[in-house]
Design a protein around this motif. Sequence first.
Motif, mmCIF file in Angstrom:
data_model
loop_
_atom_site.group_PDB
_atom_site.id
_atom_site.type_symbol
_atom_site.label_atom_id
_atom_site.label_comp_id
_atom_site.label_asym_id
_atom_site.label_seq_id
_atom_site.Cartn_x
_atom_site.Cartn_y
_atom_site.Cartn_z
ATOM 1 N N SER A 86 9.500 21.912 0.446
ATOM 2 C CA SER A 86 9.496 22.441 -1.283
ATOM 3 C C SER A 86 9.490 20.884 -2.004
ATOM 4 O O SER A 86 8.992 21.256 -3.161
ATOM 5 N N ASP A 87 10.267 20.012 -1.495
ATOM 6 C CA ASP A 87 10.259 18.912 -2.431
ATOM 7 C C ASP A 87 9.450 17.652 -1.801
ATOM 8 O O ASP A 87 9.828 16.465 -2.178
ATOM 9 N N SER A 88 8.570 17.989 -0.841
ATOM 10 C CA SER A 88 7.680 16.814 -0.319
ATOM 11 C C SER A 88 8.495 15.723 0.353
ATOM 12 O O SER A 88 7.773 14.652 0.678
ATOM 13 N N ILE A 89 9.680 15.983 0.871
ATOM 14 C CA ILE A 89 10.427 14.836 1.629
ATOM 15 C C ILE A 89 11.376 15.817 2.629
ATOM 16 O O ILE A 89 11.618 14.984 3.832
ATOM 17 N N SER A 90 12.062 16.692 2.315
ATOM 18 C CA SER A 90 13.184 17.131 3.324
ATOM 19 C C SER A 90 12.459 18.013 4.397
ATOM 20 O O SER A 90 11.520 18.891 3.938
ATOM 21 N N VAL A 91 12.686 17.812 5.432
ATOM 22 C CA VAL A 91 12.409 18.649 6.778
ATOM 23 C C VAL A 91 12.808 20.122 6.522
ATOM 24 O O VAL A 91 14.349 20.248 6.638
ATOM 25 N N GLN A 92 12.387 21.271 6.754
ATOM 26 C CA GLN A 92 12.627 22.441 6.627
ATOM 27 C C GLN A 92 12.700 23.036 8.092
ATOM 28 O O GLN A 92 13.419 22.953 9.061
ATOM 29 N N GLN A 93 11.320 23.591 8.339
ATOM 30 C CA GLN A 93 10.917 24.116 9.490
ATOM 31 C C GLN A 93 9.670 23.551 10.073
ATOM 32 O O GLN A 93 8.834 23.493 9.296
ATOM 33 N N PRO A 94 9.655 22.866 11.101
ATOM 34 C CA PRO A 94 8.733 22.131 11.761
ATOM 35 C C PRO A 94 7.253 22.876 12.085
ATOM 36 O O PRO A 94 7.514 24.373 12.249
ATOM 37 N N GLY A 118 3.607 16.176 7.838
ATOM 38 C CA GLY A 118 2.810 15.185 8.412
ATOM 39 C C GLY A 118 1.908 14.710 7.659
ATOM 40 O O GLY A 118 1.218 13.444 7.802
ATOM 41 N N LEU A 119 1.169 15.696 6.895
ATOM 42 C CA LEU A 119 0.049 15.121 5.850
ATOM 43 C C LEU A 119 0.640 14.219 4.829
ATOM 44 O O LEU A 119 0.132 13.197 4.534
ATOM 45 N N LEU A 120 1.654 14.761 4.155
ATOM 46 C CA LEU A 120 2.152 13.899 3.138
ATOM 47 C C LEU A 120 3.065 12.840 3.257
ATOM 48 O O LEU A 120 3.189 11.815 2.463
ATOM 49 N N ARG A 121 3.919 12.634 4.553
ATOM 50 C CA ARG A 121 4.740 11.822 4.531
ATOM 51 C C ARG A 121 4.659 11.134 6.146
ATOM 52 O O ARG A 121 5.467 10.514 6.501
ATOM 53 N N VAL A 160 0.752 -1.341 0.013
ATOM 54 C CA VAL A 160 -0.004 -0.098 0.142
ATOM 55 C C VAL A 160 0.912 1.228 0.091
ATOM 56 O O VAL A 160 1.592 1.360 0.752
ATOM 57 N N LYS A 161 0.683 2.083 -0.905
ATOM 58 C CA LYS A 161 1.322 3.247 -0.812
ATOM 59 C C LYS A 161 0.785 4.356 -0.025
ATOM 60 O O LYS A 161 0.189 5.332 -0.080
ATOM 61 N N THR A 162 1.153 3.851 1.514
ATOM 62 C CA THR A 162 0.635 4.882 2.416
ATOM 63 C C THR A 162 1.809 6.140 2.714
ATOM 64 O O THR A 162 2.791 6.132 1.962
ATOM 65 N N THR A 163 1.280 7.062 3.424
ATOM 66 C CA THR A 163 2.112 8.080 3.688
ATOM 67 C C THR A 163 3.371 8.051 4.738
ATOM 68 O O THR A 163 3.693 9.016 4.865
ATOM 69 N N ASP A 164 3.575 6.771 4.961
ATOM 70 C CA ASP A 164 4.563 6.523 6.094
ATOM 71 C C ASP A 164 5.981 6.651 5.501
ATOM 72 O O ASP A 164 6.387 5.516 5.229
ATOM 73 N N TYR A 165 6.615 7.600 5.591
ATOM 74 C CA TYR A 165 8.159 7.769 5.152
ATOM 75 C C TYR A 165 9.001 8.426 6.193
ATOM 76 O O TYR A 165 10.263 8.876 5.801
ATOM 77 N N LYS A 166 8.479 8.013 7.608
ATOM 78 C CA LYS A 166 9.482 8.521 8.581
ATOM 79 C C LYS A 166 10.783 8.065 8.643
ATOM 80 O O LYS A 166 11.838 8.451 8.928
ATOM 81 N N ARG A 167 10.928 6.642 8.245
ATOM 82 C CA ARG A 167 12.184 5.889 8.228
ATOM 83 C C ARG A 167 13.384 6.601 7.195
ATOM 84 O O ARG A 167 14.289 6.877 7.752
#
Lengths: 274, 274
Positions: free
Chosen positions: B99-107, B25-28, A142-149
Amino acid sequence: MAYYGFLNGQILPADQLTIGTTDLGLLRGYGLFDYFRTYNGRPFQWDWYWGRFTNSAAMLHMSVPIQKEEAYRTVMTLLEKSGGADMAFRFVLTGGYSSDSISVQQPNLLIVAEELPAQQLIQYERGIKVILDEYVREMAKVKTTDYKRVILLATAIQAAKAQDVLYHKDGEISELSRSNFFLFKGNHLITPNRHILHGITRRTILHLAESDFQIEERPVLLSELYDADELFTTSTTKHVLPITQVGELTIADGLRGERTKYLQERFGELVGNW
Amino acid sequence: MAYYGFLNGQILPADQLTIGTTDLGLLRGYGLFDYFRTYNGRPFQWDWYWGRFTNSAAMLHMSVPIQKEEAYRTVMTLLEKSGGADMAFRFVLTGGYSSDSISVQQPNLLIVAEELPAQQLIQYERGIKVILDEYVREMAKVKTTDYKRVILLATAIQAAKAQDVLYHKDGEISELSRSNFFLFKGNHLITPNRHILHGITRRTILHLAESDFQIEERPVLLSELYDADELFTTSTTKHVLPITQVGELTIADGLRGERTKYLQERFGELVGNW
């Protein structure tokens, strides 16, 4: 030119789209998504992406609130409003607004047009380095939104001068953080068949490759890296990207292999004519 | 009376608070939270909750963008604007806009006042039923936003006329979906010490119980359910809630035990005088 987005029927420039703070994707990680791109103004492999998206939704016990045709029309509207050049689309479906912060009521559907990530062309010739991580994604299909790792590993990846991570568990390779894994051993094209997201580019490559190579979809052992001839990874944005180093291990002679190059060319032709 | 919330410095009625759609939080699923309540208009165990929240943030490689004193003042402001009665507060920290949907910038930091969930008082006398699920939370010590597992089980829990799920893995019990697990065997009060979120109510109960019972914080086996005398669960909203049935297994005589009742009373006194 601004990129546009759609949220539950409303279309706005993406940077003006906002979602309420009781959304279960935000509060409880209850969300899934899909992501595809256009070539020559047409969504690439739309039928397959839509199928995967609705399948992910079903596996999280949700249904997509719009039909396929309406979704397609929405994509084309956003494409036009966003300037019409080739771009990416992200579909996100969450558990929706919840009055008790835990029960799913009505899902929220977000569709956003996005700029395509910049390609570092040199990587397509030289290949990338990945580092190993012992991990397997929960609900990998499933393409969940979980990318914490992988977000947690960002510093380690950077420190290793690597581009991504290769997940393995119990001696078995599954996938990279956001892309699939392939291995050439002679004329055999080998790719893991479990604990993976079934990538659309992976599927496309298997189709393209089947007349020239012997395909093996099966569990792939970490130990097979040692005598692999070529490695590459596939995804919507990465296409066919060689992997020439895994941690401290250099794959074969450390250069892009001929078979990988051949598949890059076949893929390039396919999307060029899309 | 509306409940109010705070997002990155802005205070609004919670139902008017919205967050941009590039939030990680929403996207990843890159987010964590904490949740506490007031008694007699004062945040209960504030120091402990704040400590856990900042610790969760550190484990996700983020820092909380405001200091403890400002957070406390914000809570008191939201409490007053929301009518001043006892209520709950949810702190949510995400990877922020990316901005790139994966890198943490400012919480992004969200703080919302919420109505306390209604208590079903009869459950405190009769106890609840839970069903078993073979699962262990990833990064169990961190209060991440990942609650997919229990949301997926909602139908199964309801079908079993149960109220929650008890996680176990490799024969070892960890916790319920959102609360800790305790077992009485004679005068021994036993609770898992690993693969758990370290609950504040759990900690409070351990303090309250230590003069009357022999405390054992250690791995707890699934097989210990068979000759347990009493079970209960603890959380911010559940307080001390007896568990009288686990799947088809009735615990002891199926009634709330005397020791559990004793701890309910001690906890009631503590919060009554808070």
